[in-house]
Write an enzyme that holds these catalytic residues in place. Structure first.
Site, PDB file in Angstrom:
ATOM      1  CD  GLU A 263      -5.756  -0.948  -6.382  1.00 28.64           C
ATOM      2  OE1 GLU A 263      -4.456  -0.333  -6.514  1.00 28.64           O
ATOM      3  OE2 GLU A 263      -5.876  -1.768  -5.901  1.00 28.64           O
TER       4      GLU A 263
ATOM      5  CD  GLU B  38      -2.391  -3.994  -8.028  1.00 28.31           C
ATOM      6  OE1 GLU B  38      -1.388  -4.371  -7.400  1.00 28.31           O
ATOM      7  OE2 GLU B  38      -3.185  -2.803  -7.950  1.00 28.31           O
TER       8      GLU B  38
END
Length: 354
Positions: A269, A177
């Site tokens: 995720e 991320e």
């Protein structure tokens, strides 16, 4: 539904040209399943790890992929008393027939603000909790910052080596991320983050001889992509509103666009589960999903604080339907990945049957 080529015949190689037998066999399996079925996955928690067993109790199946984290092996945490246990848990998971993926919530090597509650040392992977400057550290190889980056990578290499010695291939997802900027490894921009990715790749595969890794890049923006030569799989982390079960086809196609090659794309995720029928109908059959831990799976209730499936993000019936779906793969449906055939072995076997 889009069908990808059978990569065992003429498919691309792996980022690590010296990838070991276990990593190559797992990668062959993932390529063969990609575009055909979606592997189920679940991240475990940190202080408490009930998720995998709770999924089994709720659905009758363990997920195919177990998600683990090297967070508590970060030196700036261990020097403050943290102790990791995920390496041993991951080895047990592999031996029970599951696939292992690791991320690393990397506490900054130095310059932790340590002002509770929002900037405590335990939140040292967040940009807000450290003044560590990645770009500055990388610019001077004689600096303390650069030396500590290497120290931290070397500490995680110890854990990855334990996994390699145990025969465990790892879906390795570091620096995740990054483009969001909320983690310190993304706070200095894409150039510094890509340099750190490449440094880690060279040091782990070259200096430390770690060849059990399948490199999963999860930067989530084209400007942050380090290049096909160091990436095996592209991951997207997606947290839709609770009980929102779209296929996320737009994000899937965006991730596919980061590379000109047919890179595998996974939902590394997620909060609420995407709908498998919608994924198939919209050409967005992610290689796997890996639901995050805690409130995305369970809640505590009653006077004794017992754990139960929450249904807050994905209803229990929908979870059961996902695991029972013919397009989903759970742990009990996995082959023996340690002996999964490679391309040459398959051709030899087919030649023997001719």
């Amino acid at each position: 539904m889009e069908q990808l080529r059978d990569s065992r015949f003429g498919g691309q190689g792996m980022a690590d040209r010296d990838a070991g037998d276990g990593a190559r066999r797992l990668m062959a399996f993932l390529r063969d399943q990609y575009g055909r079925r979606c592997l189920t996955g679940q991240q475990i928690g940190v202080a408490s790890t009930p998720e995998l067993d709770l999924i089994r109790e709720t659905t009758g199946h363990y997920p195919a992929i177990g998600g683990f984290d090297f967070m508590d092996y970060s030196p700036s945490r261990t020097e403050r008393g943290s102790s990791g246990k995920d390496t041993e848990l991951a080895i047990d998971w592999w031996r029970s027939g599951g696939i292992v993926t690791f991320c690393w919530h990397w506490n900054a090597p130095q310059d932790l603000i340590d002002e509770p509650p929002d900037k405590s040392w335990s939140s040292g992977f967040y940009t807000k909790a450290t003044t560590f400057d990645l770009a500055r550290a990388l610019a001077d190889e004689d600096s303390d910052g650069y030396r500590l980056l290497l120290r931290d990578i070397d500490e995680i290499a110890v854990q990855l080596a334990k996994l390699q010695e145990a025969g465990v291939p790892v879906l390795w997802r570091p620096l995740h991320e990054a483009s969001g900027g909320w983690f310190w490894w993304g706070a200095s921009g894409p150039e510094a983050c890509i340099a750190l990715w490449n440094l880690m790749f060279r040091r782990l595969t070259g200096l430390h001889g770690l060849h059990n890794l399948i490199w999963v890049w999860n930067g989530q923006h084209a400007d942050w992509y380090p290049g096909d030569e160091t990436v095996d799989i592209i991951g997207e982390d997606i947290y839709p509103p609770a009980r929102s079960h779209e296929s996320q086809a737009g994000r899937y196609r965006l991730a596919r666009s980061f590379s000109a090659e047919d890179k595998i794309v996974a939902m590394t995720e997620n909060g609420a589960l995407p709908d498998l029928d919608a994924m198939a109908a919209e050409g967005a059959l992610w290689a796997w999903i890996c639901t995050w831990y805690g409130e995305y799976v369970y809640e505590r209730g009653g006077e004794d604080g017992r754990i139960a499936y929450s249904g807050k993000h994905t209803e229990a019936e929908r979870l059961r339907a996902f695991y029972a779906h013919p397009l989903a793969l759970s742990r009990d449906q996995l082959p023996d990945l340690a002996s999964y055939p490679l391309a040459g072995e398959l051709r030899a076997a087919e030649g023997g049957r001719a």
